[in-house]
Write a protein that holds these residues in place. Structure first.
Motif, short mmCIF file in Angstrom:
data_model
loop_
_atom_site.label_atom_id
_atom_site.label_comp_id
_atom_site.label_asym_id
_atom_site.label_seq_id
_atom_site.Cartn_x
_atom_site.Cartn_y
_atom_site.Cartn_z
N VAL A 206 0.83 -1.21 0.00
CA VAL A 206 0.00 0.00 0.00
C VAL A 206 0.87 1.26 0.00
CG1 VAL A 206 -1.67 1.32 1.35
CG2 VAL A 206 -1.94 -1.15 1.12
N GLU A 207 1.93 1.24 0.78
CA GLU A 207 2.81 2.41 0.86
C GLU A 207 3.46 2.71 -0.49
OE1 GLU A 207 6.85 3.87 3.24
OE2 GLU A 207 5.82 2.03 3.83
N TYR A 208 3.98 1.70 -1.15
CA TYR A 208 4.63 1.91 -2.45
C TYR A 208 3.61 2.23 -3.54
CZ TYR A 208 9.27 0.50 -0.87
OH TYR A 208 10.49 0.44 -0.23
N TRP A 209 2.46 1.58 -3.50
CA TRP A 209 1.44 1.84 -4.52
C TRP A 209 0.94 3.28 -4.43
CZ3 TRP A 209 -0.13 -0.32 -8.85
CH2 TRP A 209 -1.34 0.08 -9.42
N ASN A 210 0.84 3.81 -3.22
CA ASN A 210 0.35 5.17 -3.04
C ASN A 210 1.47 6.20 -2.96
OD1 ASN A 210 -2.36 4.37 -2.94
ND2 ASN A 210 -2.24 3.93 -0.74
N SER A 211 2.66 5.83 -3.35
CA SER A 211 3.79 6.76 -3.26
C SER A 211 3.55 7.95 -4.17
CB SER A 211 5.09 6.05 -3.65
OG SER A 211 5.05 5.60 -4.98
N TYR A 212 3.54 9.11 -3.57
CA TYR A 212 3.34 10.35 -4.32
C TYR A 212 4.43 11.37 -4.00
CZ TYR A 212 1.55 14.98 -5.44
OH TYR A 212 1.44 16.25 -5.89
N PHE A 213 4.59 11.71 -2.73
CA PHE A 213 5.53 12.76 -2.37
C PHE A 213 6.96 12.37 -2.72
CE2 PHE A 213 8.30 14.98 0.66
CZ PHE A 213 7.96 16.30 0.35
N SER A 214 7.35 11.14 -2.40
CA SER A 214 8.71 10.70 -2.73
C SER A 214 8.94 10.70 -4.23
CB SER A 214 8.96 9.30 -2.16
OG SER A 214 8.86 9.30 -0.76
N SER A 215 7.91 10.39 -4.99
CA SER A 215 8.05 10.34 -6.45
C SER A 215 8.32 11.72 -7.02
CB SER A 215 6.80 9.73 -7.07
OG SER A 215 6.60 8.41 -6.61
N ILE A 216 7.54 12.72 -6.59
CA ILE A 216 7.75 14.07 -7.12
C ILE A 216 9.02 14.70 -6.56
CG2 ILE A 216 5.29 14.42 -7.48
CD1 ILE A 216 5.23 16.14 -4.98
N LEU A 217 9.53 14.15 -5.45
CA LEU A 217 10.74 14.68 -4.85
C LEU A 217 12.00 14.15 -5.54
CD1 LEU A 217 11.84 16.45 -2.51
CD2 LEU A 217 11.91 14.38 -1.12
N TYR A 218 12.00 12.87 -5.89
CA TYR A 218 13.22 12.24 -6.41
C TYR A 218 13.18 11.97 -7.91
CZ TYR A 218 13.86 11.36 -1.43
OH TYR A 218 13.97 11.50 -0.07
N LEU A 219 11.99 11.84 -8.49
CA LEU A 219 11.89 11.53 -9.91
C LEU A 219 11.65 12.81 -10.71
CD1 LEU A 219 9.64 8.33 -9.78
CD2 LEU A 219 12.14 8.47 -9.78
N THR A 220 12.33 12.92 -11.84
CA THR A 220 12.21 14.11 -12.68
C THR A 220 11.65 13.80 -14.06
OG1 THR A 220 14.53 13.85 -13.36
CG2 THR A 220 14.08 15.30 -11.47
#
Length: 289
Positions: A206-220
């Protein structure tokens, strides 16, 4: 007669309890049903009819539209990759560390346990973590998501407690028969700890599926963004402003509802298979700290 026995036999009490439960169920269920049924409605019906549960005209155009949209399918695929590999890495690392910390003969065990507990109370902050990820050249890589979220302290502590409650007689018998620690973990401890492992596998998924903040922080890169980022852009931005993101394609209200349903389906499919382990897993892991 005890008070709870009297209430259990009181028809008025039972009526009040069941009425409240039904009301709570409706409060939770109606918005979900509206999203599901609205995804099968036409754009005109959603805009003109307002709230409804049963569409007058049923259509699957919204789902067909999403299936044909390359950006949506790419983000969906990215979320699947992040959830599967992230959960596998987190469960592997968390289980190995929890098993080691559950052994009283491990040197430095108290210090390591304190360090794990300390991270639950205090954090280094977002900026130092970002600088660390950038210093390791992990930006715009899925490893930035996997490594920064590899171990959740709460999950580690509960799994460690579960291993501490494991019968020592079984472990001693296995060691007498010449079983190594790794084989003991893989062949005996893990199979008998399935309720706990299944529970926290669900937590990590659930944590990885709903990952949002970490994605916009580290992925460009836009092509690496997960479904949650794409869904947010779709829901909060007007259709005419989505051109740069979805190549000028218009997302009608029905399509947005269908995207929400698509996002929830994987977890709804997985959860029933792990539900039977959930309560038992949490109780087994919380007996001893």
């Amino acid at each position: 007669m005890k008070a709870h026995d009297f209430r259990g036999r009181d028809p008025l009490y039972q009526t009040i309890v069941y009425t409240l439960l039904v009301l709570i169920l409706l409060i939770i269920l109606i918005p979900f049903l509206y999203v599901v049924f609205a995804s099968f409605a036409t754009k005109q019906e959603i805009l003109t009819r307002g709230f409804f549960l049963i569409p007058k005209v049923w259509t699957t155009n919204a789902y067909a539209y999403l299936m044909k949209n390359q950006n949506f399918m790419t983000s969906f695929q990215n979320s699947v990759i992040i959830a599967i590999f992230g959960t596998a890495i987190s469960m592997t690392v968390t289980t190995l560390m929890a098993y080691g910390l559950s052994k009283t003969w491990l040197k430095g065990r108290r210090v390591l346990n304190f360090m794990v507990l300390f991270t639950m109370l205090f954090s280094g902050g977002i900026i130092p973590l970002y600088l660390l990820v950038r210093g390791l050249n992990l930006l715009d890589s899925y490893w930035s998501l996997f490594l920064t979220g590899a171990i959740a302290p709460f999950n580690l502590i509960i799994i460690r407690s579960s291993f501490q409650n494991f019968p020592s007689e079984i472990e001693e018998s296995a060691r007498i028969d010449g079983c190594s620690e790794l084989r003991l973990l893989l062949k005996i401890v893990l199979p008998l700890s399935m309720p706990v492992l299944a529970t926290f596998t669900l937590f990590y998924t659930v944590e990885y599926w709903n990952s949002y903040f970490s994605s916009i922080l580290y992925l460009t890169s836009a092509e690496k963004m997960p479904l949650q980022v794409f869904l947010r852009q779709m829901l909060i931005q007007p259709s005419e402003n989505m051109g740069a993101v979805v190549e000028g394609l218009e997302f009608s209200p029905a399509v947005r509802m269908a995207a929400v349903v698509f996002t929830a389906i994987p977890l709804l499919v997985v959860y029933p298979f792990l539900q039977k382990y959930f309560n038992k897993g949490m109780l087994l892991g919380s007996v001893k700290g």
